[in-house]
Scaffold this motif. Structure first.
Motif, PDB file in Angstrom:
ATOM      1  N   THR A 195      11.668 -35.966 -61.778  1.00 44.01           N
ATOM      2  CA  THR A 195      11.995 -35.772 -63.193  1.00 44.01           C
ATOM      3  C   THR A 195      13.485 -35.542 -63.347  1.00 44.01           C
ATOM      4  OG1 THR A 195      11.598 -34.465 -65.170  1.00 44.01           O
ATOM      5  CG2 THR A 195      11.465 -33.312 -63.070  1.00 44.01           C
ATOM      6  N   HIS A 196      13.962 -35.852 -64.518  1.00 41.02           N
ATOM      7  CA  HIS A 196      15.349 -35.542 -64.838  1.00 41.02           C
ATOM      8  C   HIS A 196      15.418 -34.360 -65.807  1.00 41.02           C
ATOM      9  CE1 HIS A 196      16.768 -39.003 -62.679  1.00 41.02           C
ATOM     10  NE2 HIS A 196      15.966 -39.806 -63.359  1.00 41.02           N
ATOM     11  N   GLN A 197      14.274 -33.776 -66.126  1.00 45.99           N
ATOM     12  CA  GLN A 197      14.225 -32.653 -67.066  1.00 45.99           C
ATOM     13  C   GLN A 197      14.169 -31.342 -66.280  1.00 45.99           C
ATOM     14  OE1 GLN A 197      14.436 -33.514 -70.304  1.00 45.99           O
ATOM     15  NE2 GLN A 197      14.436 -35.629 -69.577  1.00 45.99           N
ATOM     16  N   MET A 198      15.300 -30.645 -66.239  1.00 48.69           N
ATOM     17  CA  MET A 198      15.358 -29.469 -65.384  1.00 48.69           C
ATOM     18  C   MET A 198      14.473 -28.332 -65.876  1.00 48.69           C
ATOM     19  SD  MET A 198      16.891 -30.392 -62.865  1.00 48.69           S
ATOM     20  CE  MET A 198      17.269 -32.125 -62.764  1.00 48.69           C
ATOM     21  N   GLU A 199      14.251 -28.281 -67.201  1.00 53.41           N
ATOM     22  CA  GLU A 199      13.387 -27.195 -67.661  1.00 53.41           C
ATOM     23  C   GLU A 199      11.954 -27.422 -67.174  1.00 53.41           C
ATOM     24  OE1 GLU A 199      14.856 -29.369 -69.637  1.00 53.41           O
ATOM     25  OE2 GLU A 199      13.436 -30.171 -71.096  1.00 53.41           O
ATOM     26  N   GLU A 200      11.573 -28.680 -66.968  1.00 55.01           N
ATOM     27  CA  GLU A 200      10.246 -28.952 -66.411  1.00 55.01           C
ATOM     28  C   GLU A 200      10.177 -28.447 -64.975  1.00 55.01           C
ATOM     29  OE1 GLU A 200       9.666 -33.156 -66.713  1.00 55.01           O
ATOM     30  OE2 GLU A 200       9.610 -33.108 -68.911  1.00 55.01           O
TER      31      GLU A 200
END
Ligand code: ATP
Ligand code: MG
Lengths: 309, 412
Positions: A195-200
């Motif tokens: 993923t590129h979504q760090m909050e995920e």
């Protein structure tokens, strides 16, 4: 393997190397994923994440190295409890949604009825029950993604490998999807997630690896990686001038806000006392961890500096 | 493994159902029988009307004038047939031309050297033959009378039946009746290839074009997938053949006489077990080889268009043996025939031909059958391999050597 290792890792990658023609895309990559953990596979675009997953699943033949799932090279065994969501999405476009889902459900070992009722429940849950009889190519991009995810998680896979699962979802559906992944995690599934979504990552992942140009730049639990890239930092708001000190480095300052990185041996207490005693007019003092986003930018930024320099 | 079989069944069912559900397929499959029915209906209608008029014509005699330079023609016979003797050929011809006379026959002085000239009023292609027929009858009847022996006339005019038997290996050879049944395998081979080859070529294309490959390759064994696809194609082909044959069969059963279909004498067909079994096995072998090659090409080529460029030459392989047809039958030991018999892509047609004409001995047959089955299953395995490691290279042609270099590495 060293003595005292609790268990064989579920996924074991050692000295993996991948060449396409004359270009080496991945160099000596090694990492393990243990049963039951959720593993974040991070890296900038083109760093080799998808390539690694494909090699692990036998879609690409690795140039060198060991890539094992459960101690063996992965073979597309019929009915294996694996859920793979490829980066290149695609299903039989001209068939109705339910037919395709039931087909894959059956291939994954469900009975026809079980596959059908599971699929109907899933479509209900992701909000597209009315699309069951619609051809896939008549669905919106996000709706197709939902179907694809459904096919991936059918028959409760023990190992879920998700290549950018939230790509193409709006924030509401992204949350729904994270909930679904989290359920599988809680049910004991091992999850590998690109993923590129760090909050995920911060929400779900136990451990991460950060890939850059085909080489691992960081590997460990989220805390360990944060530690490695500066670990703790202090966010302060102040009035006046921020004094210099040999207890900390000023990472950023201005507009009454600053981020301070403690030097070796400088505890929270020491730094705070120093700030107060030097009369900097401290309004607030918040110990924080460097965010993965910041680490990502730090690692990725180096590349740019190198490229420019 | 039970699960493998379960999955094979699942693949076969899915592929079969979605193929026969396709609109294009339904249209293409129904188009031919519908066309056949239309043609039958037209033939039926026109036969009915022409039959009525033909009946009317039979009873309607025609009158004719004749000249006889040979002196063979008996005038009472000619008279009974409706003829009047004439001694002015020009006038007789002119009378036919202006329609005042129906026909004029000019018998030459020496019928062995000169033709009998027949002039008639045009009554349409089918009916015009009657003039010649009557002229011939008249000549024959007159000759018979002159010779005084119907047997001699028969011998002279070639009206004798011959019944020939040829012997091979001390047995009566079956002749044409023995060639037709094993030849049917060749026909089935061609029909199934024409109907199925394109679908075989494109059978893995959808997975590639729709990017389903990664999903499917991690869900099931590629051998199961390809095998399932081949089986379902075979079933699709059977459905098509049945749909095509249905109107022919119905027409044959119910309207045979009305349609003037050839009334075959089925009893003259000889079903010899040897050639029949050989034919069936050659058919299976040939089918395996061509299926494998087509699926393999489909696995290498990124799009249907590009696959089409190889498709043509491959299909030519099926027809090339016919260029040597006469050699295949008369001189099976000719080098070219031997090459065609054993080269896997020409072998099915060549061997099926030779089998039908009885020039394929059992040893050769066994070698070709084994060769086809072995080569065929190797090619299918290659196709599976190419699909597995090739089809992910979306939009690129696959380097076969590349897939093997990589698989060697994992084997280490
Ligand atoms: N089939 C291929 N042939 C040649 N090069 C390839 C192939 N697949 C990937 N590459 C190259 O390998 C490198 C890594 O690609 P990969 O898709 O693994 O990156 P990624 O980390 O998944 O990137 P992204 O975050 O953009 O999905 C890229 O430079 C890409 O050009
Ligand atoms: Mg990728």
């Amino acid at each position: 393997m060293t003595l005292g290792d609790a268990a064989e890792p579920l996924v074991h990658i050692e000295d993996f190397r991948m060449d396409f023609g004359d270009t080496t895309v991945i160099r000596d990559l090694s990492f393990d994923v243990h049963a039951g953990e959720t593993f974040g596979f991070l890296g900038s675009n083109g760093s080799g994440k998808t390539t690694t997953l494909r090699a692990l699943l036998g879609i690409y033949q690795p140039t060198a190295g060991t890539l094992h799932i459960d101690g063996k090279v992965f073979e597309p065994r019929d009915g294996a409890r694996l859920g793979y969501l490829p980066e290149e999405r695609g299903l039989y476009k001209k068939e109705p949604v339910l037919d395709v889902m039931v087909y894959f459900g059956r291939l994954k070992g469900l009975s026809k009825n079980a596959a059908r009722s599971w699929s109907e429940n899933y479509l209900e849950r992701v909000g597209i029950p009315e699309k069951a009889k619609t051809r896939l190519d008549k669905l919106s991009g996000g709706q197709q993604q939902k179907v694809q995810l459904g096919v991936t998680i059918m028959n409760n896979p023990e190992l879920l490998i998700l290549d950018e699962p939230t790509k193409g979802f709006d924030p509401v559906n992204r949350r729904l999807l994270m909930d679904i992944i989290e359920e599988h995690k809680r049910a004991g599934a091992t999850v590998i997630m690109v993923t590129h979504q760090m909050e995920e990552v911060e929400r779900l992942c136990d451990r991460v690896i950060l890939l850059k140009d085909g080489v691992a730049r960081a590997y460990g639990t989220v805390e360990e990686v944060q530690e490695e890239f500066g670990g703790t930092l202090y966010r302060v708001t102040y009035e006046g001038v921020l004094p210099e000190s040999d207890l900390y480095d000023v990472i950023s300052a201005g507009d009454g806000r600053a981020e301070l990185a403690p030097r070796q041996g400088a505890s929270e207490e020491k730094v705070l006392r120093e700030l107060v005693e030097t009369g900097a007019g401290i309004r607030s003092f918040t110990p924080a961890r460097i965010s993965l986003d910041e680490i990502f930018i730090k690692v990725y930024g180096e590349q740019h500096e190198l490229a420019e320099g | 493994m039970a699960l493998t079989q379960h999955n094979l069944g699942t693949v076969v069912a899915f592929e079969f159902v979605r193929t026969i559900k396709k609109k294009g397929f339904v249209i293409a499959t129904l188009a031919i029988p519908v066309l056949l029915i239309v043609v039958f209906a037209l033939v039926y209608a026109s036969n009915a009307s022409s039959k009525a008029s033909a009946d009317a014509q039979k009873s309607a005699q025609f009158s004719f004038a004749y000249t006889d330079a040979s002196g063979i023609i008996l005038s009472p016979g000619a008279k009974a047939a409706g003829g009047t003797y004439s001694d002015n050929p020009e006038a007789a011809i002119a009378a036919v031309k202006d329609g005042s006379s129906e026909a004029y026959f000019q018998f030459p002085a020496d019928p062995t050297k000169e033709p009998v000239k027949v002039y008639g009023a045009d009554k349409g292609v089918f009916e015009n033959g009657k003039y010649e027929a009557v002229a011939k009858q008249l000549l024959e009847a007159s000759a018979q009378y002159a010779v005084g022996s119907p047997r001699l006339t028969a011998a002279l005019t070639g009206k004798v039946q011959f019944d020939s038997e040829t012997f091979k290996d001390d047995k009566v050879a079956a002749g044409v009746g023995g060639v037709i049944p094993p030849m049917l395998f060749l026909v089935v081979f061609y029909i199934s290839m024409i109907l199925l080859s394109n679908q075989m070529l494109n059978s893995t294309l959808e997975e590639k074009e729709n990017r389903v490959t990664e999903m499917i390759l991690t869900t099931l064994n590629p051998t199961t997938l390809i095998t399932g696809k081949i089986i379902s194609l075979f079933m699709v082909g059977l459905v098509q053949i049945l749909v095509f044959l249905a109107p022919v069969g119905l027409a044959y059963l119910f309207f045979r006489d009305r349609l003037a279909l050839p009334d075959m004498d089925l009893s003259s067909l000889v079903f010899e077990p040897g050639p029949m079994i050989t034919g069936a096995l050659l058919l299976v072998g040939g089918f395996t080889v061509f299926t494998g090659v087509l699926v393999a090409i489909g696995a290498i080529m990124p799009t249907a268009k590009e696959a089409g460029t190889i498709f043509g030459p491959l299909m030519a392989m099926m027809f090339i043996p016919f260029y040597t047809f006469s050699l295949v039958i008369s001189n099976p030991n000719a080098l070219i025939v031997q090459v065609f018999t054993y080269f896997p892509l020409t072998a099915p047609v060549t061997a099926l031909l030779r089998n039908a004409f009885g020039t394929l001995n059992p040893v050769e047959a066994a070698i070709v059958i084994v060769e086809l089955l072995v080569v065929g299953s190797l090619i299918i395995r290659l196709a599976v391999h190419l699909f597995r490691y090739g089809s992910i290279e979306y939009g690129r042609k696959l380097s076969i050597a590349g897939t093997f270099r990589r698989s060697e590495l994992t084997a280490k």
